[in-house]
Every structure is written in structure tokens, then in C-alpha cells.
Design an enzyme around this catalytic site. Structure first.
Site, mmCIF file in Angstrom:
data_model
loop_
_atom_site.group_PDB
_atom_site.id
_atom_site.type_symbol
_atom_site.label_atom_id
_atom_site.label_comp_id
_atom_site.label_asym_id
_atom_site.label_seq_id
_atom_site.Cartn_x
_atom_site.Cartn_y
_atom_site.Cartn_z
ATOM 1 N N GLY A 89 0.796 -1.222 0.000
ATOM 2 C CA GLY A 89 0.000 0.000 0.000
ATOM 3 C C GLY A 89 0.821 1.260 0.000
ATOM 4 O O GLY A 89 0.289 2.358 -0.230
ATOM 5 N N GLY A 122 -0.132 6.243 1.357
ATOM 6 C CA GLY A 122 1.029 5.653 0.690
ATOM 7 C C GLY A 122 2.362 6.200 1.143
ATOM 8 O O GLY A 122 3.398 5.893 0.548
ATOM 9 N N ARG A 172 14.682 -0.375 0.668
ATOM 10 C CA ARG A 172 14.871 -1.643 1.362
ATOM 11 C C ARG A 172 15.353 -2.710 0.394
ATOM 12 O O ARG A 172 14.918 -2.775 -0.752
ATOM 13 C CB ARG A 172 13.547 -2.072 2.005
ATOM 14 C CG ARG A 172 13.626 -3.374 2.771
ATOM 15 C CD ARG A 172 12.440 -3.544 3.693
ATOM 16 N NE ARG A 172 11.204 -3.833 3.000
ATOM 17 C CZ ARG A 172 10.025 -3.970 3.616
ATOM 18 N NH1 ARG A 172 9.944 -3.807 4.929
ATOM 19 N NH2 ARG A 172 8.932 -4.244 2.944
ATOM 20 N N ARG A 179 5.589 -13.462 0.632
ATOM 21 C CA ARG A 179 5.127 -13.705 1.989
ATOM 22 C C ARG A 179 4.182 -14.896 2.043
ATOM 23 O O ARG A 179 3.638 -15.313 1.019
ATOM 24 C CB ARG A 179 4.416 -12.443 2.506
ATOM 25 C CG ARG A 179 5.216 -11.154 2.302
ATOM 26 C CD ARG A 179 4.279 -9.960 2.175
ATOM 27 N NE ARG A 179 4.988 -8.736 1.777
ATOM 28 C CZ ARG A 179 5.456 -7.833 2.634
ATOM 29 N NH1 ARG A 179 5.282 -7.985 3.922
ATOM 30 N NH2 ARG A 179 6.099 -6.769 2.186
ATOM 31 N N ASP A 244 1.221 -11.755 6.620
ATOM 32 C CA ASP A 244 1.738 -10.894 5.558
ATOM 33 C C ASP A 244 3.100 -10.307 5.907
ATOM 34 O O ASP A 244 3.725 -9.658 5.060
ATOM 35 C CB ASP A 244 0.745 -9.775 5.227
ATOM 36 C CG ASP A 244 0.343 -8.973 6.453
ATOM 37 O OD1 ASP A 244 -0.346 -9.535 7.316
ATOM 38 O OD2 ASP A 244 0.726 -7.791 6.552
ATOM 39 N N ASN A 245 3.577 -10.552 7.118
ATOM 40 C CA ASN A 245 4.923 -10.128 7.512
ATOM 41 C C ASN A 245 5.853 -11.319 7.707
ATOM 42 O O ASN A 245 6.892 -11.198 8.362
ATOM 43 C CB ASN A 245 4.871 -9.321 8.812
ATOM 44 C CG ASN A 245 4.164 -7.995 8.640
ATOM 45 O OD1 ASN A 245 4.135 -7.440 7.549
ATOM 46 N ND2 ASN A 245 3.582 -7.484 9.711
#
Length: 472
Positions: A89, A122, A172, A179, A244-245
Site C-alpha cells: 500500500g 502511501g 529496502r 510472503r 503478511d509479515n
């Protein structure tokens, strides 16, 4: 000078609704806070000498040539509740590079809205960007599999949270951003063809020896069990171990409301939204079993005999607690100088942790003092410690390399919450010097000779951070 990143974007070449292609949203007046030159060299990136060029490229204003920006889609269980569509997102995957160490994603975080923003702006404000930069690089120095920080860029735009705050963009680097929730998304939608495409890609990238979904599940279970117990051996609390992590690569990712414990407490929670203790320190071992069960469920549709697969996958999940106990014993035995742990070492470790909990002992400092022979000063109940110490010393008679084992397992410094908060406060006021000082001090966490004594002290009562926030 032109920034050159040798992109080879395999994920962008996949068929199916795995992502949305779109460019980052430009920011005003970007300025470089930090750039990881050593990591850039490892990634084969060149043209990194001009701060203005780096700020423009890594804010998303002018993505480097060869980038193919996209936002990945995924689902996820968040605090136990299933969200069928999440996705990037506020992040854009620029692309990938291939190095002798493997293939790596390069992603911008805080780079503008995407189709998966769910009414969000965002953006990221400066605090979470600096926190993730510091903690992810500290984790790398500690020897933990993790995403890395390549750059932090301050923008001239304000981000509205509880109040207007300075915006920033993080660059990053990760082995991938695939995931558990990525698999869940397509399994829940019964899009088996795309699920198989995702499986084939993930296997080739992260488990090339896996001959099917069962082998991929087994490989991921091993990686995640090792990762979570490594966190626990360092007193780290991820804070949001949602599916999701949780990565298929086995790396730590998404440093939101994360924290390292000061005083040891197995029930410690830092995340301001974790009111039930779902992701408390000691609960992390249980949650990773739960997360791997969700991955197993998402892989079932790929199996020819789904009923047999459910039985086999359930058996694999039920075996995980034993695997985690073994990994935990290995990690914590090493912190006591025990290189070849035995089952009876578990109670010895547990007794020390109990003494630490009852007396509010600092987790990192107690184990560092154990290495130095001064741990008695860290324990409130000295008589009980003396009894434990005598039994511990007797056990070490069978461990000739105990001192070296402890030195390698017990860091002197960690990124402490109050130090990070002080860095963020200074940066909000325009002073980045404390950030750079802390970043440098965290680079040698196991070195007793390093000039980082100022970072070793536990926080004073008025400095203790009681809760951390995602800040998205």
C-alpha cells in the site's frame, strides 16, 4: 553522475495478477539522510557519489534506468483475522539485482499510494523510516537474516498522522518480498494457475532443491523456526507477526512496532495495538507454528491428493514445537557457553531466566555480564544466583570453549528503544547526527572493545518506552 543499478527483474516478467505496475509518486525537495555504500557495492550498484542524484532516484522522483516499478498483492491474517486483499500500500518494488550471494529485491517504502493502499496516503513519516534503517542494519550486524536498508531520504512533504510530521522514503533490500500472505491471496481466490506460477517462482528462488509444495513447506518451516528462536535469543519482539509479515525467504521483514526488551519479561508486548499479547516475546514461538499452518493450507490446492496432503501437512505442523524447542535450546545454551547442549540444560537455562524475570534484570546486559563474569550484579536474588552459578560452572567443565561460545552469542549492544526515540526526536528537529552516531555504534555489537559504552546502559525509569507504533 548517473546512478546505475544492474537490474534483472524476474518477478516483473511473471504472468498473472501478482502485482500492479505503477510509478512512485514524486516528493518535493528530497534530501539524502543516509546511504549504505558497503551494501551498494555488494549489490553491484555504481554512480553513488552524488547525494543529489541518490536523493532523486531513491525518493522515487527519478527511478534508475532499468527499474520496472510495481506493487505486489498479498493477503494475510492480521491478529488472527483474515484480510483477503492487502498488498503493497505504500511500497514500490523497483526491481532485482543478481549478485554472487543471490538475487535481491530493491524496494522503495513510503513512495506513494498504490491500488492496495486501502484509503492510505502511501507515505511514511520520518520516524518509522529511521527505526527500520537502524534496526534492520543492527539485526544484520547481529547475524540475523533480515531485510537491509540501502538508503533513507527525507522529503519536503508533511505526512499527516496524529499531527503533521516530516515525510521520508526508505530503500529496502530483501532476498524477496514473497510472503505467506502472497500464497494465501491466490489460494483464497482459488486461482490455482497463478498459485502454481507463484510456487514455481518461489521454489526456484528460495528452495531450488524442493521437488514439490511439501518440500517448500519443510524448507520454510526450518528457516522460520531458526529465525524466530534467533530473535528470542536476542530479546527481540517483532510486534506484528501477521502472515503478511512472514517471508518464504526466512528473513526478518517489516520493522513496524518492533523492539528489543530491556528488562526480561516473557509476556512483554510493545506494539500499541497488541492488547491481547498475541505477539508477546514468548508467544512468538507459538505464532510461527500458526503462521506455517496457514502456509500449509495455502499450498494444499497444489497437491494432487488434497486429502492426503492435509494429513501430511498437519503432521509437519505438529512436529514444529519439537523443532522450536531444539532451536531454542541451542540458542540459549550458547548464551551460557554450552556448545553441545543436553536436554537437562533446559532447566538450567530456565532457572536463570526465572531469576532475571523476578528481579527485572536487563536481558542484554545480564548475558553480556555472564560472559564477563559479573552477572551476579545483575540479579536481585544474589543467594539464588550463587546456587545457580555453582551448578552452571560444574556444567561448563565439559565445555572447553565456553568463553568463546558466550562471546559469540551475547551482544554488548542492541538498538534500544529509548535511544531510537531520541534519534527520531532529533531528526524531526533537523539534526541527523545522533542517527549516524547510533548507526555506527551498532555496527559491532559483539565487540567488547568497541567505543559504544554509552549505549550499553539500560534506560532510566523516565526513559523507558512502554509502547511502539507502526507509524504508517
Amino acid at each position: 553522475m548517473t546512478l546505475h543499478i544492474p537490474f534483472d527483474n524476474s518477478f516483473a516478467r511473471l504472468d498473472g495478477p501478482l502485482f500492479a505496475r505503477l510509478d512512485p509518486t514524486p516528493v518535493s525537495n528530497p534530501g539524502l539522510i543516509a546511504f549504505n555504500h558497503a551494501l551498494a557495492e555488494d549489490l553491484g550498484i555504481s554512480g553513488t557519489d552524488d547525494a543529489h542524484t541518490l536523493a532523486q532516484a531513491l525518493s522515487g522522483n527519478h527511478p534508475p534506468e532499468g527499474a520496472e516499478p510495481l506493487a505486489q498483492v498479498y493477503a494475510g491474517h492480521q491478529f488472527g483475522g483474515f484480510s483477503p486483499q492487502l498488498g503493497d500500500g505504500r511500497a514500490h518494488l523497483l526491481g532485482e539485482v543478481v549478485t554472487p550471494q543471490g538475487r535481491f529485491d530493491i524496494q522503495l517504502k513510503g513512495s506513494g499510494p498504490t491500488p492496495f493502499s486501502r484509503r492510505g496516503d502511501g507515505r511514511a513519516w520520518l520516524g518509522p523510516v529511521l527505526r527500520e534503517y537502524l534496526v534492520s542494519e543492527a539485526m544484520h550486524a547481529l547475524g540475523v537474516p533480515t531485510s537491509r536498508a540501502l538508503a533513507a531520504v527525507r522529503s519536503g512533504d508533511e505526512v499527516i498522522r496524529e499531527r503533521p510530521l516530516p515525510g521520508a522514503v526508505l530503500t529496502r533490500v530483501a532476498s524477496s518480498h514473497i510472503r505467506v500472505g502472497t500464497f494465501q491471496y491466490f489460494a483464497a481466490r482459488r486461482e490455482t494457475d497463478t498459485l502454481r506460477t507463484l510456487f514455481d517462482y518461489t521454489r526456484d528462488r528460495h528452495a531450488p532443491n524442493a521437488d514439490g509444495p511439501e518440500a517448500l513447506l519443510a524448507a520454510t518451516i526450518q528457516k522460520q523456526a531458526a529465525l524466530v528462536t534467533q530473535w528470542m535469543g536476542l530479546g527481540f519482539i517483532h510486534g506484528v507477526m501477521n502472515t503478511d509479515n512472514c517471508t518464504l525467504s526466512g528473513e526478518t521483514i517489516d520493522y513496524g512496532p518492533c523492539a528489543f526488551m530491556d528488562a526480561y519479561d516473557p509476556r512483554r508486548v510493545f506494539s500499541s495495538i497488541d492488547r491481547q499479547g498475541r505477539y508477546a516475546f514468548a508467544a512468538q514461538a507459538d505464532i510461527i507454528v500458526w503462521n506455517m499452518a496457514q502456509l500449509a493450507s495455502a499450498l494444499v490446492p497444489l497437491m494432487t491428493d488434497e486429502e492426503a496432503a492435509v494429513t501430511r501437512f498437519q503432521s509437519m505442523i505438529e512436529e514444529m514445537p519439537d523443532l522450536l524447542r531444539h532451536e531454542w535450546l541451542t540458542r540459549f545454551a550458547a548464551k551460557l557457553g554450552i556448545d553441545a547442549p543436553r536436554d537437562e540444560d533446559g532447566p538450567l537455562i530456565g532457572e536463570l531466566l526465572s531469576l532475571m524475570h523476578k528481579g527485572g534484570s536487563d536481558f542484554t546486559n545480564t548475558f553480556a555480564a555472564l560472559t564477563d563474569g559479573s552477572a551476579r550484579d545483575e540479579i536481585a536474588d544474589r543467594a539464588a544466583y550463587d546456587d545457580w552459578h555453582a551448578r552452571w560452572q560444574k556444567r561448563l567443565e565439559a565445555e572447553p570453549d565456553a568463553q568463546d561460545v558466550m562471546a559469540a552469542a551475547n551482544p554488548r549492544v542492541i538498538p534500544r528503544n529509548h535511544q531510537i526515540e531520541a534519534v527520531i526526536a532529533a531528526a524531526v528537529d533537523g539534526d541527523d547526527a545522533p542517527f549516524h552516531r547510533l548507526h555506527a555504534a551498532l555496527a559491532q555489537p559483539y565487540d567488547a572493545r568497541a567505543d559504544n559504552h554509552w549505549l550499553r546502559a539500560a534506560p532510566a525509569p523516565d526513559e523507558r518506552v512502554q509502547a511502539t507504533f507502526c507509524g504508517t
